[in-house]
Motif scaffolding. Structure first.
Motif, short mmCIF file in Angstrom:
data_model
loop_
_atom_site.label_atom_id
_atom_site.label_comp_id
_atom_site.label_asym_id
_atom_site.label_seq_id
_atom_site.Cartn_x
_atom_site.Cartn_y
_atom_site.Cartn_z
N ASP A 123 -34.53 -15.01 -31.80
CA ASP A 123 -35.41 -16.18 -31.70
C ASP A 123 -34.65 -17.45 -31.31
OD1 ASP A 123 -38.07 -15.14 -32.45
OD2 ASP A 123 -37.03 -14.58 -34.29
N VAL A 124 -33.34 -17.31 -31.13
CA VAL A 124 -32.55 -18.42 -30.59
C VAL A 124 -31.93 -18.00 -29.26
CG1 VAL A 124 -30.80 -20.15 -31.07
CG2 VAL A 124 -31.97 -19.03 -32.97
N LEU A 125 -31.36 -16.81 -29.20
CA LEU A 125 -30.67 -16.35 -28.00
C LEU A 125 -31.58 -16.33 -26.78
CD1 LEU A 125 -28.74 -13.40 -29.67
CD2 LEU A 125 -27.67 -15.43 -28.69
N VAL A 126 -32.72 -15.66 -26.90
CA VAL A 126 -33.63 -15.51 -25.75
C VAL A 126 -34.19 -16.85 -25.30
CG1 VAL A 126 -35.74 -14.41 -24.92
CG2 VAL A 126 -34.15 -13.11 -26.36
N PRO A 127 -34.74 -17.66 -26.22
CA PRO A 127 -35.25 -18.97 -25.78
C PRO A 127 -34.16 -19.88 -25.20
CG PRO A 127 -36.11 -18.41 -27.95
CD PRO A 127 -35.04 -17.43 -27.65
N ALA A 128 -32.94 -19.78 -25.77
CA ALA A 128 -31.85 -20.63 -25.27
C ALA A 128 -31.46 -20.25 -23.85
CB ALA A 128 -30.64 -20.53 -26.20
N VAL A 129 -31.31 -18.95 -23.59
CA VAL A 129 -30.91 -18.49 -22.26
C VAL A 129 -31.98 -18.80 -21.23
CG1 VAL A 129 -30.48 -16.42 -20.87
CG2 VAL A 129 -29.32 -16.71 -23.07
N ASN A 130 -33.24 -18.70 -21.62
CA ASN A 130 -34.33 -18.93 -20.68
C ASN A 130 -34.77 -20.39 -20.58
OD1 ASN A 130 -35.27 -16.19 -19.58
ND2 ASN A 130 -35.04 -15.78 -21.77
N ASP A 200 -23.88 -13.56 -17.80
CA ASP A 200 -22.96 -14.64 -18.18
C ASP A 200 -23.61 -15.60 -19.17
OD1 ASP A 200 -21.03 -13.58 -16.54
OD2 ASP A 200 -21.45 -14.93 -14.86
N ALA A 201 -24.89 -15.89 -18.95
CA ALA A 201 -25.59 -16.81 -19.86
C ALA A 201 -25.70 -16.20 -21.25
CB ALA A 201 -26.98 -17.13 -19.31
N TYR A 202 -25.96 -14.92 -21.32
CA TYR A 202 -26.06 -14.27 -22.64
C TYR A 202 -24.70 -14.19 -23.33
CZ TYR A 202 -30.97 -13.02 -22.98
OH TYR A 202 -32.34 -13.09 -23.14
N GLN A 203 -23.64 -13.93 -22.56
CA GLN A 203 -22.31 -13.90 -23.16
C GLN A 203 -21.97 -15.25 -23.78
OE1 GLN A 203 -20.13 -10.89 -23.20
NE2 GLN A 203 -22.27 -10.31 -22.94
N LYS A 204 -22.32 -16.31 -23.07
CA LYS A 204 -22.10 -17.67 -23.59
C LYS A 204 -22.95 -17.92 -24.82
CE LYS A 204 -22.26 -22.53 -22.14
NZ LYS A 204 -22.58 -23.46 -21.01
N ALA A 205 -24.19 -17.43 -24.81
CA ALA A 205 -25.09 -17.64 -25.95
C ALA A 205 -24.63 -16.86 -27.18
CB ALA A 205 -26.52 -17.22 -25.56
N TYR A 206 -24.15 -15.64 -26.97
CA TYR A 206 -23.63 -14.86 -28.11
C TYR A 206 -22.42 -15.55 -28.71
CZ TYR A 206 -26.55 -10.73 -27.19
OH TYR A 206 -27.61 -9.88 -27.04
N ALA A 207 -21.54 -16.04 -27.86
CA ALA A 207 -20.35 -16.74 -28.36
C ALA A 207 -20.74 -17.96 -29.18
CB ALA A 207 -19.45 -17.14 -27.19
N ALA A 208 -21.75 -18.70 -28.70
CA ALA A 208 -22.21 -19.88 -29.42
C ALA A 208 -22.81 -19.50 -30.77
CB ALA A 208 -23.23 -20.64 -28.58
N ALA A 209 -23.52 -18.38 -30.80
CA ALA A 209 -24.13 -17.92 -32.06
C ALA A 209 -23.07 -17.56 -33.08
CB ALA A 209 -25.03 -16.72 -31.79
N VAL A 210 -22.04 -16.86 -32.64
CA VAL A 210 -20.95 -16.49 -33.56
C VAL A 210 -20.25 -17.73 -34.09
CG1 VAL A 210 -18.70 -15.34 -33.71
CG2 VAL A 210 -20.60 -14.21 -32.54
N ALA A 211 -19.99 -18.68 -33.20
CA ALA A 211 -19.31 -19.91 -33.61
C ALA A 211 -20.13 -20.71 -34.60
CB ALA A 211 -18.98 -20.76 -32.38
#
Length: 263
Positions: A123-130, A200-211
């Motif tokens: 509910d954060v990753l998908v809306p953030a990437v899109n 690439d956008a999802y890889q960046k979003a996953y990294a942001a989520a972990v951080a």
């Protein structure tokens, strides 16, 4: 890592690495089988102890192995006290509430283990990437998730979050296998190709989520997952170590049972 942690680069972790491997694939497979049996025994003790609850979060791109992890690591556990929840797009009713409303209803009860196949992070990753939510809303939601997970932790829930990390080449091979094998067609969705274009956008979003949400009470474990065997070995090892750290114990027996004889 807290919400104010330094940026985390997912690219710094090699998805083909095997830090938990013995170097022998057959030995690693045997170790996974042994660990799965041990986890089944520990789960019985966990259920009897009843002092804790466990939430296991599995996140990762399409084909990263969430289903395979559930089968390989948790597949030998008794259905008693172990539940899997696969999260899809929210329904109309769920959208009428806050995004954590549906999640809170499915968290574990005392003695239970609940495995999230995808999770509230969608509910954060998908809306953030899109681009459906703004950066400040992303930060707000991660702060809310930290508070939500702290609430669970302070009320006895042990939280384990695994990010299954595969390479783009490995995903291509796994998607192609779903297309080439008729018995795997049911796993393939045309939307998988569109999402892959956003790699690439999802890889960046996953990294942001972990951080932002790797906290003391709900840490992330990034699992190099190009190797399915290593993926299961690493996850099973972390889960076993967590069980052992809880100092689980059976509840005291009823003294009356000492003299009871069944005729």
């Amino acid at each position: 890592m807290s919400a104010k942690a330094a940026p985390f680069k997912l690219s710094s972790i090699d998805p083909s690495a095997k830090p938990f491997s013995s170097g022998d694939k057959l030995a690693d497979k045997a170790a996974v089988e042994t660990l799965a049996t041990e986890l089944d025994q520990l789960q019985d003790l966990f259920y009897a102890d009843r002092r804790f609850k466990m939430l296991v979060v599995l996140q990762g791109t399409d084909t990263s192995g969430k289903d395979g992890t559930i089968r390989g690591v948790f597949g030998k556990m008794s259905a008693l006290g172990v539940h899997t929840v696969s999260w899809k797009a929210p329904s109309r009713e769920e959208l009428a509430h806050d995004y954590l409303w549906r999640i809170h209803q499915r968290v574990p009860a005392s003695g239970d283990i609940v495995i999230f196949n995808r999770s509230h992070y969608e509910d954060v990753l998908v809306p953030a990437v899109n681009g459906w939510i703004k950066p400040e809303q992303v930060r707000q939601r991660y702060a809310q998730i930290n508070d939500f997970e702290r609430l669970l932790s302070e009320n006895g829930t042990v939280i384990l979050k695994f990010l299954l990390h595969i390479s783009k080449d490995e995903q291509r091979e796994r998607l192609q296998a779903r297309i080439d094998d008729p018995t795997k067609h049911w796993k393939f969705e045309s939307g998988d190709i569109e999402v892959r274009k956003q790699w690439d956008a999802y890889q960046k979003a996953y990294a942001a989520a972990v951080a932002a949400t790797g906290t003391e009470w709900a840490p992330w474990t990034v699992v190099p997952a190009d190797s399915k065997t290593h993926r299961n070995l690493m996850v099973a090892t972390v889960v076993k170590r967590t069980f052992e750290s809880l100092k689980l114990r059976y509840p005291p027996g009823d003294p009356a049972l000492a003299k009871l004889k069944i005729e």
